[in-house]
Design a protein around this motif. Structure first.
Motif, mmCIF file in Angstrom:
data_model
loop_
_atom_site.group_PDB
_atom_site.id
_atom_site.type_symbol
_atom_site.label_atom_id
_atom_site.label_comp_id
_atom_site.label_asym_id
_atom_site.label_seq_id
_atom_site.Cartn_x
_atom_site.Cartn_y
_atom_site.Cartn_z
ATOM 1 N N UNK A 37 -0.576 6.115 53.381
ATOM 2 C CA UNK A 37 -0.697 5.125 54.448
ATOM 3 C C UNK A 37 -1.789 5.465 55.457
ATOM 4 N N UNK A 38 -1.877 6.691 55.993
ATOM 5 C CA UNK A 38 -2.988 6.990 56.903
ATOM 6 C C UNK A 38 -4.359 6.870 56.258
ATOM 7 N N UNK A 39 -4.477 7.299 55.007
ATOM 8 C CA UNK A 39 -5.759 7.176 54.315
ATOM 9 C C UNK A 39 -6.137 5.713 54.135
ATOM 10 N N UNK A 40 -5.151 4.895 53.786
ATOM 11 C CA UNK A 40 -5.406 3.465 53.635
ATOM 12 C C UNK A 40 -5.810 2.838 54.967
ATOM 13 N N UNK A 41 -5.184 3.276 56.063
ATOM 14 C CA UNK A 41 -5.540 2.738 57.379
ATOM 15 C C UNK A 41 -6.963 3.121 57.765
ATOM 16 N N UNK A 42 -7.343 4.363 57.493
ATOM 17 C CA UNK A 42 -8.709 4.792 57.803
ATOM 18 C C UNK A 42 -9.721 4.007 56.972
ATOM 19 N N UNK A 43 -9.418 3.824 55.685
ATOM 20 C CA UNK A 43 -10.315 3.034 54.843
ATOM 21 C C UNK A 43 -10.426 1.600 55.302
ATOM 22 N N UNK A 44 -9.299 0.997 55.693
ATOM 23 C CA UNK A 44 -9.351 -0.367 56.201
ATOM 24 C C UNK A 44 -10.143 -0.477 57.488
ATOM 25 N N UNK A 45 -10.036 0.533 58.352
ATOM 26 C CA UNK A 45 -10.803 0.499 59.601
ATOM 27 C C UNK A 45 -12.302 0.556 59.336
ATOM 28 N N UNK A 46 -12.725 1.464 58.464
ATOM 29 C CA UNK A 46 -14.155 1.568 58.186
ATOM 30 C C UNK A 46 -14.672 0.335 57.449
ATOM 31 N N UNK A 47 -13.844 -0.265 56.615
ATOM 32 C CA UNK A 47 -14.259 -1.503 55.942
ATOM 33 C C UNK A 47 -14.459 -2.621 56.951
ATOM 34 N N UNK A 48 -13.525 -2.759 57.897
ATOM 35 C CA UNK A 48 -13.687 -3.785 58.921
ATOM 36 C C UNK A 48 -14.889 -3.493 59.814
ATOM 37 N N UNK A 49 -15.108 -2.216 60.155
ATOM 38 C CA UNK A 49 -16.257 -1.868 60.986
ATOM 39 C C UNK A 49 -17.567 -2.190 60.273
ATOM 40 N N UNK A 50 -17.627 -1.919 58.972
ATOM 41 C CA UNK A 50 -18.833 -2.244 58.216
ATOM 42 C C UNK A 50 -19.063 -3.744 58.161
ATOM 43 N N UNK A 51 -18.006 -4.510 57.943
ATOM 44 C CA UNK A 51 -18.143 -5.971 57.965
ATOM 45 C C UNK A 51 -18.615 -6.459 59.330
ATOM 46 N N UNK A 52 -18.126 -5.836 60.383
ATOM 47 C CA UNK A 52 -18.531 -6.241 61.738
ATOM 48 C C UNK A 52 -20.007 -5.975 61.968
ATOM 49 N N UNK A 53 -20.493 -4.811 61.570
ATOM 50 C CA UNK A 53 -21.909 -4.491 61.759
ATOM 51 C C UNK A 53 -22.807 -5.409 60.925
ATOM 52 N N UNK A 54 -22.337 -5.759 59.725
ATOM 53 C CA UNK A 54 -23.148 -6.628 58.865
ATOM 54 C C UNK A 54 -23.211 -8.043 59.439
ATOM 55 N N UNK A 55 -22.119 -8.507 60.020
ATOM 56 C CA UNK A 55 -22.058 -9.888 60.519
ATOM 57 C C UNK A 55 -22.614 -10.056 61.923
ATOM 58 N N UNK A 56 -22.923 -8.978 62.622
ATOM 59 C CA UNK A 56 -23.428 -9.102 63.996
ATOM 60 C C UNK A 56 -24.721 -9.898 64.085
ATOM 61 N N UNK A 57 -25.735 -9.630 63.261
ATOM 62 C CA UNK A 57 -26.986 -10.398 63.409
ATOM 63 C C UNK A 57 -26.976 -11.763 62.732
ATOM 64 N N UNK A 58 -25.925 -12.110 62.018
ATOM 65 C CA UNK A 58 -25.911 -13.366 61.273
ATOM 66 C C UNK A 58 -25.527 -14.539 62.156
#
Length: 324
Positions: free
Chosen positions: A78-99
């Motif tokens: 569960x903690x590993x899955x939470x960390x992975x989900x956080x970094x996935x959301x952060x990456x999506x956020x950085x990619x969508x910022x300039x769009x």
């Protein structure tokens, strides 16, 4: 038949094997609740054969039922899955910022909201922090006969540490928790699923403006905290500890330069970015009812403070290395 023997209560349940009372032998099953009655077949007074079936020990059923949902690796997965989900959301956020399209209205509303709930607590917290630091530092300087350098310690402590740290403490405690509660309520009401059905990316529509709003407000509030902290330090040093005003002002730039100010503003921006990302992730990953939203808000505060001190150590080390 009921037999109270001290070792259990025996119940005879007789059923007509042959049909409608045609006189054929009936086999009764005896269920023994408790322990101590020996298993086996007995004959009742009517000539019916009974079979003794021991029941389970008391509490055994509840204990085994509790083990059904137990997963030995859940504490690690569960903690590993939470960390992975956080970094996935952060990456999506950085990619969508300039769009495009960018949610300007949501960005302005969230910026105003975070600034409104964080400005007064930040100022009220900055003054005692800076005054306490200057008071402690001036005691040491007076003992050395170098009270004229009180402005040096006030400027260095306020700009490098107190400004960004106090800012993010208030932003995380007031603004980020409100963001998490808002997104958590939207999640349990399935509003994010409704946005996906309509073809709207909730990360771009809700998460990106909130993260940028937290980053911008934290950066701006940090500069306000620096000014208020230096003003409070000046008043306290000059009027309480009787430091010469000219000496205090001339000592401000002995150790603190423009590079330190830039590094401090960068730290505040990183703190605000981390607070916004953590708050948004905990909000959109809520599972359950209103109680889960409350737990997510509490986790947001704890995780944000942990990230704050970790980022502060790394950023301070990098800043010291860069200014040498």
């Amino acid at each position: 038949m009921i037999d109270d023997t001290g070792t259990g209560v025996r119940h005879d349940v007789a059923g007509d094997v042959g049909g409608n009372g045609d006189g054929r032998a009936v086999k009764a099953v005896t269920v023994v609740d408790g322990l101590g009655t020996p298993p086996g077949d007995e004959m009742t007074a009517a000539g019916h054969q009974t079979t003794t079936v021991p029941n389970r020990a008391p509490g055994l059923t509840d204990w085994t039922r509790g083990l059904r949902g137990f997963r030995p690796g859940g504490a690690v997965v569960e903690p590993v899955r939470a960390v992975g989900g956080f970094f996935a959301m952060a990456l999506d956020t950085f990619v969508l910022m300039p769009r495009r399209p960018f949610a300007w209205r949501e960005f302005l509303l969230q910026s105003w909201f975070v600034a409104r709930v964080s400005l007064l607590p930040t100022l009220m917290l900055a003054i005692p922090f800076t005054v306490l630091t200057v008071f402690t530092f001036n005691i040491l300087l007076v003992e050395f006969g170098a009270a004229d350098y009180s402005g040096t310690g006030a400027a260095y402590g306020t700009i490098t540490q107190i400004g960004p740290v106090v800012t993010v403490l208030v932003v995380a405690g007031a603004g980020a928790t409100a963001m998490c509660a808002d997104l958590g309520a939207r999640t349990i009401r399935e509003e994010l699923d409704a946005l996906r059905v309509m073809g709207i990316n909730p990360i771009q529509a809700l998460v990106v403006p909130r993260v940028l709003a937290a980053t911008a407000v934290a950066t701006l509030l940090s500069s306000v905290v620096m000014l208020v902290g230096l003003a409070g330090s000046f008043v306290f040093s000059v009027y309480i500890q009787h430091v010469t005003p000219g000496s205090f002002v001339s000592g401000l730039t002995v150790l603190t330069h423009a590079t330190d100010v830039v590094i401090s503003m960068s730290k505040a921006a990183l703190f605000g970015l981390a607070a916004g990302l953590i708050a948004c992730y905990k909000g959109i990953s809520v599972e359950g009812g209103p109680a889960a939203v409350g737990n997510a808000v509490n986790e947001t505060v704890v995780l944000t403070f942990m990230a704050l001190f970790a980022i502060n150590i790394i950023a301070t080390a990098v800043g010291v290395k860069a200014t040498q």
